[in-house]
Design a protein around this motif. Sequence first.
Motif, PDB file in Angstrom:
ATOM      1  N   GLY A   1      -2.894   5.065   0.361  1.00 61.43           N
ATOM      2  CA  GLY A   1      -3.746   3.919   0.643  1.00 61.43           C
ATOM      3  C   GLY A   1      -4.060   3.080  -0.578  1.00 61.43           C
TER       4      GLY A   1
ATOM      5  N   SER B   1       1.458   4.473   9.724  1.00 64.23           N
ATOM      6  CA  SER B   1       0.354   4.380   8.770  1.00 64.23           C
ATOM      7  C   SER B   1       0.658   5.106   7.462  1.00 64.23           C
ATOM      8  CB  SER B   1      -0.895   5.001   9.392  1.00 64.23           C
ATOM      9  OG  SER B   1      -0.708   6.402   9.551  1.00 64.23           O
ATOM     10  N   PRO B   2      -0.131   4.819   6.401  1.00 65.80           N
ATOM     11  CA  PRO B   2       0.007   5.581   5.153  1.00 65.80           C
ATOM     12  C   PRO B   2      -0.165   7.081   5.358  1.00 65.80           C
ATOM     13  CG  PRO B   2      -1.223   3.574   4.729  1.00 65.80           C
ATOM     14  CD  PRO B   2      -1.035   3.671   6.231  1.00 65.80           C
TER      15      PRO B   2
ATOM     16  N   VAL C   1       0.851  -1.185   0.000  1.00 64.96           N
ATOM     17  CA  VAL C   1       0.000   0.000   0.000  1.00 64.96           C
ATOM     18  C   VAL C   1       0.888   1.237   0.000  1.00 64.96           C
ATOM     19  CG1 VAL C   1      -1.739   1.304   1.294  1.00 64.96           C
ATOM     20  CG2 VAL C   1      -1.864  -1.185   1.188  1.00 64.96           C
TER      21      VAL C   1
END
Length: 270
Positions: A82, A144-145, A78
Amino acid sequence: MSEWVSDKPAPAPVARLGRAHLLGLGLGSLVGFITMLAFSALLSLGPAPPPLHPHPTARLARDVPDVIFKAPSYTGFVNQNGDKISSSAFDGKVRVVSFLFPLCSSMCPVIASHIVDLEQQVKQAGLADRVRMVSFNVAAGKTSPAEMAAFMREYGGDPKSPTWQFLTASPAAMSRVVRDGYHEYFQMISLEAENKIFAEQQKAGTYNYMPNMQNKLANKVNPDFDVTHSSSLILVGPHGNVRYVMNDADTVPVPVILKKIEGLLKANGA
């Protein structure tokens, strides 16, 4: 300096030679030198030693073998937006591969700034559709992205630009690609364990101050871990063969990298 002349399939495995990869092993700069000393001691007491490259690292001032090794394939990664990305998305393109994480406050900010500079020069050279900057998040599962996108913006990158792809996955998938596929080192360590090691070094008189780079995101998140990792920059040819492994991405001049990218594209007729 002679350049390689073709992008042939990878040869049979050759003798494996060791190469140490430590976060910020920048021998060409004072910061890199200090970082190397600190993390050399850290790794001797903490994480396991790095994996082995299947081929000697290519130095910029020497001839480069036709193929060093084949870049790994992967699916289901990813990016910072996202979106799912597979290695096949980069077929036919030169890949500039690096290893970063968004809460890093050592060499990552320097490397990210160099990537942004290189991205602009690639665009100015009219090569934006033929080159991709591909960074692997070595803090997969802990960041996280959205944090990856924030990190890119902090150092001048545009997360919406297709030219720079910052990829994450499960920790197991990341280990398979980075450690087993690209033969590059990374190891997560808790700040508690890291601080204990530093305290032991200070007591023994072997501690070397390691300056931090500015990272507003890291200051905001205040993570309880760090990641020791490779500062290498790897160039992958249009047919997926690794051509150059540059030990210290923070010290390699951007024009040198651009020249090698142009050489890879010209020699392959891509």
